[in-house]
Design an enzyme around this catalytic site. Structure first.
Site, PDB file in Angstrom:
ATOM      1  N   LYS A 192       0.827  -1.216   0.000  1.00 56.34           N
ATOM      2  CA  LYS A 192       0.000   0.000   0.000  1.00 56.34           C
ATOM      3  C   LYS A 192       0.862   1.268   0.000  1.00 56.34           C
ATOM      4  O   LYS A 192       0.663   2.168  -0.805  1.00 56.34           O
ATOM      5  CB  LYS A 192      -0.939   0.021   1.227  1.00 56.34           C
ATOM      6  CG  LYS A 192      -1.855  -1.199   1.342  1.00 56.34           C
ATOM      7  CD  LYS A 192      -2.749  -1.125   2.579  1.00 56.34           C
ATOM      8  CE  LYS A 192      -2.023  -1.128   3.908  1.00 56.34           C
ATOM      9  NZ  LYS A 192      -1.275  -2.392   4.194  1.00 56.34           N
ATOM     10  N   ARG A 217     -10.131   0.692   8.037  1.00 54.75           N
ATOM     11  CA  ARG A 217      -9.759  -0.656   8.462  1.00 54.75           C
ATOM     12  C   ARG A 217     -10.889  -1.356   9.203  1.00 54.75           C
ATOM     13  O   ARG A 217     -10.734  -2.527   9.559  1.00 54.75           O
ATOM     14  CB  ARG A 217      -8.552  -0.575   9.387  1.00 54.75           C
ATOM     15  CG  ARG A 217      -7.196  -0.836   8.706  1.00 54.75           C
ATOM     16  CD  ARG A 217      -6.125  -0.578   9.740  1.00 54.75           C
ATOM     17  NE  ARG A 217      -4.903  -1.308   9.566  1.00 54.75           N
ATOM     18  CZ  ARG A 217      -3.787  -0.798   9.010  1.00 54.75           C
ATOM     19  NH1 ARG A 217      -3.782   0.412   8.534  1.00 54.75           N
ATOM     20  NH2 ARG A 217      -2.693  -1.515   8.958  1.00 54.75           N
ATOM     21  N   ARG A 224      11.432  -4.972   5.638  1.00 56.00           N
ATOM     22  CA  ARG A 224      11.140  -3.578   5.255  1.00 56.00           C
ATOM     23  C   ARG A 224      12.004  -2.575   6.006  1.00 56.00           C
ATOM     24  O   ARG A 224      12.207  -2.700   7.207  1.00 56.00           O
ATOM     25  CB  ARG A 224       9.656  -3.305   5.549  1.00 56.00           C
ATOM     26  CG  ARG A 224       9.294  -1.818   5.570  1.00 56.00           C
ATOM     27  CD  ARG A 224       7.816  -1.590   5.439  1.00 56.00           C
ATOM     28  NE  ARG A 224       7.020  -2.108   6.537  1.00 56.00           N
ATOM     29  CZ  ARG A 224       5.681  -2.174   6.511  1.00 56.00           C
ATOM     30  NH1 ARG A 224       5.008  -1.766   5.454  1.00 56.00           N
ATOM     31  NH2 ARG A 224       5.030  -2.654   7.541  1.00 56.00           N
ATOM     32  N   ARG A 226      10.601  -0.305  11.636  1.00 60.30           N
ATOM     33  CA  ARG A 226       9.502  -0.091  12.582  1.00 60.30           C
ATOM     34  C   ARG A 226       9.525  -1.119  13.704  1.00 60.30           C
ATOM     35  O   ARG A 226       9.795  -2.292  13.474  1.00 60.30           O
ATOM     36  CB  ARG A 226       8.163  -0.160  11.842  1.00 60.30           C
ATOM     37  CG  ARG A 226       7.821   1.138  11.145  1.00 60.30           C
ATOM     38  CD  ARG A 226       6.698   1.000  10.151  1.00 60.30           C
ATOM     39  NE  ARG A 226       5.545   0.262  10.662  1.00 60.30           N
ATOM     40  CZ  ARG A 226       4.479  -0.026   9.917  1.00 60.30           C
ATOM     41  NH1 ARG A 226       4.425   0.367   8.654  1.00 60.30           N
ATOM     42  NH2 ARG A 226       3.475  -0.702  10.433  1.00 60.30           N
ATOM     43  N   ARG A 253      -1.124  -8.742  13.290  1.00 61.16           N
ATOM     44  CA  ARG A 253      -1.690  -7.742  12.379  1.00 61.16           C
ATOM     45  C   ARG A 253      -2.442  -8.400  11.234  1.00 61.16           C
ATOM     46  O   ARG A 253      -3.459  -7.877  10.756  1.00 61.16           O
ATOM     47  CB  ARG A 253      -0.565  -6.828  11.859  1.00 61.16           C
ATOM     48  CG  ARG A 253      -0.093  -5.841  12.935  1.00 61.16           C
ATOM     49  CD  ARG A 253       1.327  -5.358  12.736  1.00 61.16           C
ATOM     50  NE  ARG A 253       1.513  -4.638  11.494  1.00 61.16           N
ATOM     51  CZ  ARG A 253       2.705  -4.398  10.941  1.00 61.16           C
ATOM     52  NH1 ARG A 253       3.812  -4.831  11.535  1.00 61.16           N
ATOM     53  NH2 ARG A 253       2.784  -3.737   9.837  1.00 61.16           N
TER      54      ARG A 253
END
Ligand code: ADP
Ligand code: ADP
Ligand code: ZN
Length: 230
Positions: A25, A100, A139, A173, A184
């Site tokens: 995203k 969400r 990431r 993160r 998640r």
């Protein structure tokens, strides 16, 4: 065909990118922002900024985010409405990570109605859950310009140096670890995936295969932008 800066003359469009953590995203929202002059609106980024600034909302959100659960609709909606009041959103927005929940989707509909706008397309980025653990664990992001990278799938040309701005302050993160990602993903399936049929019933759902390479996903999204803005 429309590459190279903003596509001036395009009417403002509003897109939602729907997908689990790691679906792409943020990566795609940044590309669309550059290409079409749309504004990326990431509730994850807004929440992380609130946490960093130590606001009341940030204090309430911190532990919830670290646990990989969803922050309350109340906090997220307050932060989003605040951002939507800025002038630049008139260029059209790419909602990244919002809505969400069903309640967020309904609040967004109301917000759009009030301002005489609409969601042109909600794009579901279809992926395999198992691949998302690797995507999220690998990431990292440039702390200076926000460009996103991946240990295997999108490396910097020079190790540790941002291709875009030359920055060397790369960030990972706190919630991008294998255990939290599974939490998640569960939250995504329980609370967010039902929005796919919500937008399907409104006739504005598009689906794309987001297991493909970044540039292939980009081309599919461009085709959607061109279709809805025609
Ligand atoms: P999201 O915002 O949906 O959580 P990101 O855009 O941050 O996902 O992408 C997660 C990670 O996977 C990033 O490191 C990114 O560079 C990488 N990535 C994004 N899209 C793809 C893709 N199509 N194929 C492989 N890796 C990807
Ligand atoms: P990703 O796409 O990789 O899951 P985000 O940056 O979108 O990451 O979100 C990170 C965290 O911020 C989520 O796990 C959740 O705790 C919180 N968050 C972001 N957007 C929302 C939202 N719309 N509603 C509730 N919580 C949110
Ligand atoms: Zn950078």
């Amino acid at each position: 065909m429309m590459d190279g800066g903003n596509y001036s003359g395009m009417r403002p469009i509003n897109l939602i990118l729907l997908g689990p953590p790691g679906a792409g995203k943020g990566t795609q929202a940044r590309i669309l922002e550059e290409k079409f002059g749309l504004v990326q609106l990431s509730t994850g980024d807004l929440l992380r900024a609130a946490v960093a600034a130590g606001t009341e909302a940030g204090k309430a959100a911190k532990a919830v985010m670290e646990a990989g659960e969803l922050v309350s609709d109340e906090i997220v909606l307050a932060i989003l409405k605040d951002r939507m009041a800025d002038d630049d959103v008139a260029k059209g927005v790419i909602l990244d990570g919002f809505p969400r929940t069903q309640a967020q989707a309904q609040a967004l509909d109301a917000l759009m109605r009030e301002s005489g706008q609409k969601i042109d397309s909600a794009v579901s980025l279809s992926v395999d859950d198992e691949a998302m653990v690797e995507r999220v664990s690998g990431r990292f992001t440039c702390g200076n310009c926000g460009e996103g990278y991946h240990d295997s799938f999108k490396q910097t040309a020079k190790k540790g140096v941002c291709d875009k701005c030359g920055g060397t302050d790369m960030k990972r993160r706190a919630d991008d670890n294998a255990e939290t990602v599974r939490q998640r993903l569960d939250a995504y399936h329980a609370q967010t995936a039902p929005l796919i049929s919500y937008y399907e019933s409104r006739g504005c759902l598009s689906r794309i295969n987001a297991m493909a390479a970044i540039d292939a996903v980009e081309r599919d999204l461009e085709a959607i932008v061109e279709r809805v803005s025609a």
